[in-house]
Scaffold this active site. Structure first.
Site, PDB file in Angstrom:
ATOM      1  N   LYS A 175      -7.555  -3.223  -7.165  1.00  0.00           N
ATOM      2  CA  LYS A 175      -8.106  -1.868  -7.239  1.00  0.00           C
ATOM      3  C   LYS A 175      -9.607  -1.917  -7.011  1.00  0.00           C
ATOM      4  CE  LYS A 175      -5.493   0.074  -6.983  1.00  0.00           C
ATOM      5  NZ  LYS A 175      -4.083   0.253  -6.795  1.00  0.00           N
TER       6      LYS A 175
ATOM      7  N   HIS B  56      -8.612 -25.185 -14.239  1.00  0.00           N
ATOM      8  CA  HIS B  56      -8.133 -25.989 -13.111  1.00  0.00           C
ATOM      9  C   HIS B  56      -8.926 -25.723 -11.833  1.00  0.00           C
ATOM     10  CE1 HIS B  56      -4.915 -27.433 -15.641  1.00  0.00           C
ATOM     11  NE2 HIS B  56      -4.795 -26.186 -16.057  1.00  0.00           N
TER      12      HIS B  56
ATOM     13  N   ASN C  52       2.980   7.803  16.710  1.00  0.00           N
ATOM     14  CA  ASN C  52       2.676   6.920  15.587  1.00  0.00           C
ATOM     15  C   ASN C  52       3.623   5.729  15.709  1.00  0.00           C
ATOM     16  OD1 ASN C  52       2.106   5.753  13.137  1.00  0.00           O
ATOM     17  ND2 ASN C  52       3.099   7.335  11.905  1.00  0.00           N
ATOM     18  N   GLY C  53       3.105   4.511  15.616  1.00  0.00           N
ATOM     19  CA  GLY C  53       3.956   3.327  15.748  1.00  0.00           C
ATOM     20  C   GLY C  53       3.385   2.402  16.810  1.00  0.00           C
TER      21      GLY C  53
ATOM     22  N   GLU D  63      -3.700  -6.572 -10.331  1.00  0.00           N
ATOM     23  CA  GLU D  63      -3.806  -5.169  -9.926  1.00  0.00           C
ATOM     24  C   GLU D  63      -5.242  -4.660 -10.146  1.00  0.00           C
ATOM     25  OE1 GLU D  63      -2.545  -3.040  -8.237  1.00  0.00           O
ATOM     26  OE2 GLU D  63      -2.978  -1.065  -9.046  1.00  0.00           O
TER      27      GLU D  63
ATOM     28  N   GLU E 108     -10.548  -2.930  -3.284  1.00  0.00           N
ATOM     29  CA  GLU E 108     -10.206  -2.026  -2.180  1.00  0.00           C
ATOM     30  C   GLU E 108     -11.041  -0.759  -2.157  1.00  0.00           C
ATOM     31  OE1 GLU E 108      -6.232  -0.380  -1.825  1.00  0.00           O
ATOM     32  OE2 GLU E 108      -5.979  -0.341  -3.981  1.00  0.00           O
TER      33      GLU E 108
ATOM     34  N   ARG F 117      -3.673   9.254   6.132  1.00  0.00           N
ATOM     35  CA  ARG F 117      -2.826   8.297   6.853  1.00  0.00           C
ATOM     36  C   ARG F 117      -3.606   7.481   7.880  1.00  0.00           C
ATOM     37  NH1 ARG F 117       2.660   9.502   6.361  1.00  0.00           N
ATOM     38  NH2 ARG F 117       3.055   8.247   8.204  1.00  0.00           N
TER      39      ARG F 117
ATOM     40  N   TRP G 132      -5.148   5.821  13.201  1.00  0.00           N
ATOM     41  CA  TRP G 132      -5.535   4.543  12.588  1.00  0.00           C
ATOM     42  C   TRP G 132      -5.241   3.509  13.663  1.00  0.00           C
ATOM     43  CZ3 TRP G 132      -3.353  -0.162  11.062  1.00  0.00           C
ATOM     44  CH2 TRP G 132      -4.090  -0.898  10.126  1.00  0.00           C
TER      45      TRP G 132
ATOM     46  N   CYS H 115      -1.341   6.667  10.960  1.00  0.00           N
ATOM     47  CA  CYS H 115      -1.533   7.806  11.858  1.00  0.00           C
ATOM     48  C   CYS H 115      -0.771   9.019  11.329  1.00  0.00           C
ATOM     49  CB  CYS H 115      -1.065   7.550  13.276  1.00  0.00           C
ATOM     50  SG  CYS H 115      -1.879   6.176  14.070  1.00  0.00           S
TER      51      CYS H 115
ATOM     52  N   LYS I 181      -3.188   4.788   3.889  1.00  0.00           N
ATOM     53  CA  LYS I 181      -2.277   4.954   2.761  1.00  0.00           C
ATOM     54  C   LYS I 181      -0.924   4.320   3.035  1.00  0.00           C
ATOM     55  CE  LYS I 181      -0.964   6.577  -1.210  1.00  0.00           C
ATOM     56  NZ  LYS I 181      -1.415   5.781  -2.362  1.00  0.00           N
TER      57      LYS I 181
HETATM   58  C1  AGP Z   1      -2.621   0.047  -3.323  1.00  0.00           C
HETATM   59  O1  AGP Z   1      -3.751   0.486  -3.939  1.00  0.00           O
HETATM   60  C2  AGP Z   1      -2.735  -0.344  -1.946  1.00  0.00           C
HETATM   61  N1  AGP Z   1      -3.497   0.511  -1.148  1.00  0.00           N
HETATM   62  C3  AGP Z   1      -1.578  -1.056  -1.289  1.00  0.00           C
HETATM   63  O2  AGP Z   1      -1.604  -2.343  -1.825  1.00  0.00           O
HETATM   64  C4  AGP Z   1      -0.150  -0.487  -1.425  1.00  0.00           C
HETATM   65  O3  AGP Z   1       0.291  -0.567  -2.739  1.00  0.00           O
HETATM   66  C5  AGP Z   1       0.778  -1.259  -0.469  1.00  0.00           C
HETATM   67  O4  AGP Z   1       0.350  -1.078   0.843  1.00  0.00           O
HETATM   68  C6  AGP Z   1       2.231  -0.857  -0.607  1.00  0.00           C
HETATM   69  O5  AGP Z   1       2.446   0.474  -0.243  1.00  0.00           O
HETATM   70  P1  AGP Z   1       3.808   1.194  -0.571  1.00  0.00           P
HETATM   71  O6  AGP Z   1       3.949   1.211  -2.053  1.00  0.00           O
HETATM   72  O7  AGP Z   1       3.665   2.560   0.012  1.00  0.00           O
HETATM   73  O8  AGP Z   1       4.905   0.404   0.086  1.00  0.00           O
END
Ligand code: AGP
Length: 611
Positions: A488, A507, A100-101, A484, A491, A27, A74, A2, A606
């Site tokens: 990527k 395995h 927010n929270g 990673e 997501e 956000r 959010w 948020c 984010k």
């Molecule tokens: C990365 O592409 C992601 N969207 C997510 O995994 C992110 O890295 C994770 O939420 C951690 O966020 P931070 O680095 O702000 O703590």
């Protein structure tokens, strides 16, 4: 999660709030709303969906007020509906808040308020608005303070009341709030926001609210109070980022811009932090005596998602260079495990945003158990940065795309420097130290060589665009790179992807392979090259298509695949800094080809500030 923006000053609030919401949209973006004090009444408009929907809805309305608050949501409690969107009123629509929270005891509070109040939404925030209304006896700040003693949970909160048209009250516990202060040259205005990005076009002077602080801006004066209602002196700080840095700079998406930022910001991550002649790195943020550093017998790297994969690369570096046993823990697991941590344990918490709730909770747990806890963080002044007893900013600049890219490479860079710092104290030789630093200095140029292949990678992405599943494999330091790469891809393109160490294929996972199940293999020239090559041959034998990342000049790869991305050679420990860039581009182009919303993928936000 948020985004919050509030304005109080001499200008019309609405355009500032809408522009601010656009900056904060990353956000959370399922609904948005704005409330402005107009002639001692509060006018509120909300809308489901993106800020554009809200802006459309507002365009024929007349708002002239100079005090207002706005929110982009959010969802945590209650579905994505206009009714649940912020700002939320109390009963008489004189008091309005954005939040927010999460208010954990909202049900108890609702019960306590009983029939005296009528609730219109499913949100915990609305209950908080009614609680403040209930505690209001003519002073908004006191009502907020009293109410906050009654809630359990986390909040960044901004409130207004139509009886006080020149007042805004804000409070924070666990969710960030930054206050922009623009009082020079006849300006007399304040901005309150979840981060500095919507403030930077007006002022770079800010204060960061700390947990349990309440801010009141009233009649042009700003004061901060603690929970005992005592005034707290706050320092005004200057933010270094400029607004242009937060813009796309001609790239179609923030993600692509941020991928291309990497050679430049990588230099920022290492600048002034090494001495090539002596083969050493020195990060002052470690904030430990040499004796304390020698006493460390275990390192734990704690993070979520991409940051945790950067941590996995760090593990190899700490073990190889410093010989210190190192583990990587996912924050959400660490906080509920029984971690074996003592005063000889060094914990690094890794976080781009510095606000990730699980990572913050893990940090507090590690501190409680007596470990040295240091942060590796991007966002300056973020909660994690402030709650650790030291640490290092990765200097990646604002990262606005939900998918993390440059924060990953800069986190890896900082961890390599930390590993070298410990390594040179323990067992790494001058010659190796020098070699690592020289190799690090060559990274920006080598990253650029990969970025120059963006169009070629796009062609490969287009070829595989109809793929439903993809597997990424790597070995050693390239196993986290595979993880990673898969994260990527899934997501931002929503293509199902998994990652395994190459040696694990036999395995079980190899059963999945078929002609329409491509494998992305990271097979650069390092000590595991021959092992990895055998794994790729096994895949070929099952007729599954292979995409390769290989080292420039490795002509022997041609018989393995038609689709090869060549990357410059570097030291093995540094390979993730290059190989990941190629995978970021592959994920990006796949998502674009599939018409995805690259910067704001579905269901994600984010900054994950809830558990
Ligand atoms: C990365 O592409 C992601 N969207 C997510 O995994 C992110 O890295 C994770 O939420 C951690 O966020 P931070 O680095 O702000 O703590």
């Amino acid at each position: 999660m948020c985004g919050i923006i509030g304005y109080i000053g001499k200008k019309e609030a609405l355009p500032i709030l809408i522009k601010g919401l656009r900056r904060l949209e990353y956000r959370g973006y399922d609904s948005a709303g704005v409330a402005i004090i107009e002639d001692s009444n509060i006018k509120r408009i909300r809308s489901v969906g993106r800020i554009d929907n809200l802006a459309d809805k507002i365009k024929n309305e007349k708002f002239t007020g100079h005090v207002g608050i706005a929110h982009t949501r959010w969802a945590t409690h209650g579905g994505v509906t206009e009714e649940n969107a912020h700002p939320h009123f109390g009963c008489d629509e004189k008091l309005v808040i954005v939040h927010n929270g999460i208010i954990e005891n909202y049900r108890e509070i609702k019960e306590m308020l009983g029939n005296k109040h009528t609730f219109k939404t499913e949100t915990d925030t609305e209950i908080l608005a009614h609680l403040i209304e209930n505690n209001y006896t003519g002073d908004l700040r006191l009502a907020v303070e009293k109410s906050l003693t009654m809630v359990r949970g986390t909040y960044a909160l901004v409130a207004m009341h139509s009886d006080h048209p020149d007042t805004i009250v804000a409070a924070r516990l666990g969710s960030p709030l930054v206050v922009g202060v623009n009082t020079d040259n006849g300006h007399d205005e304040y901005f309150i926001a979840s981060d500095a990005s919507p403030i930077l076009s007006y002022t770079k002077k800010v204060i960061f609210l700390d947990d349990n602080e309440v801010l009141e801006i009233s009649g042009g004066k700003m004061n901060t109070f603690n929970i005992k209602d005592e005034i707290v002196q706050k320092n005004i700080e200057e933010i270094e980022w400029d607004e242009a840095e937060a813009q796309k700079q001609g790239f179609p998406h923030f993600m692509l811009k941020e991928i291309f930022d990497q050679p430049r910001v990588f230099v920022d991550a290492i600048r002034g932090r090494y001495d090539l002649k002596n083969g050493i790195s020195f990060l002052g943020g470690i904030n430990m005596t040499e004796e304390e550093m020698h006493s460390v017998n275990k390192i734990i790297l704690i993070a979520c998602g991409t940051a945790s994969y950067a941590g996995m690369v760090g593990k190899y570096a700490f073990e190889r260079l410093a010989g210190i046993p190192t583990t990587v823990e996912v924050s959400s697991e660490f906080r509920y495990s029984d971690p074996i941590v003592d005063d000889k344990t060094l914990v690094f918490v890794l976080s781009q945003s510095g606000e990730t709730a699980d990572t913050l909770a893990a940090l507090r747990e590690a501190k409680r158990k007596g470990a040295f806890v240091r942060g590796v963080v991007n966002v300056v002044g973020s909660t994690i940065a402030r709650e650790t007893d030291g640490g290092t900013y990765i200097h990646a600049g604002p990262e606005l795309a939900v998918a993390s890219t440059k924060a990953y490479t800069n986190t890896v860079a900082v961890l390599l420097l930390y590993a070298l710092q410990f390594g040179r104290l323990k067992r790494t030789s001058l010659a190796t130290g020098e070699r690592i630093l020289k190799a690090l200095l060559e990274i920006p140029e080598k990253m650029t060589k990969i970025l120059e292949q963006s169009d070629k990678i796009k062609v490969i992405a287009e070829k595989y665009k109809n793929t439903k599943n993809m597997m990424f494999i790597g070995r050693g330091v390239n196993y986290p790179v595979a993880l990673e790469g898969a994260l990527k891809l899934k997501e931002i393109s929503y293509v199902h992807a998994d990652a395994f160490p190459g040696g694990e294929l036999k395995h079980g996972h190899i059963a999945l392979l078929s002609t329409d199940f491509p494998i992305f293999a990271i097979m650069t020239k390092n000590q595991l090259y021959d092992k990895m090559r055998s794994n790729v041959e096994e895949i070929k034998a099952r007729k599954a298509p292979v995409i390769l990342i290989a080292t420039e000049g490795d002509v022997g790869t041609k018989d393995l695949s038609e689709d090869i991305i060549y990357v410059p050679e570097t030291m093995e420990l540094l390979e993730p800094l290059l190989n990941s860039v190629a995978l970021q581009l592959f994920a990006y182009h796949t998502a674009v080809t599939l018409g995805r919303d690259v910067d704001r993928p579905r269901n994600l936000a984010k900054s994950v500030t809830v558990e």
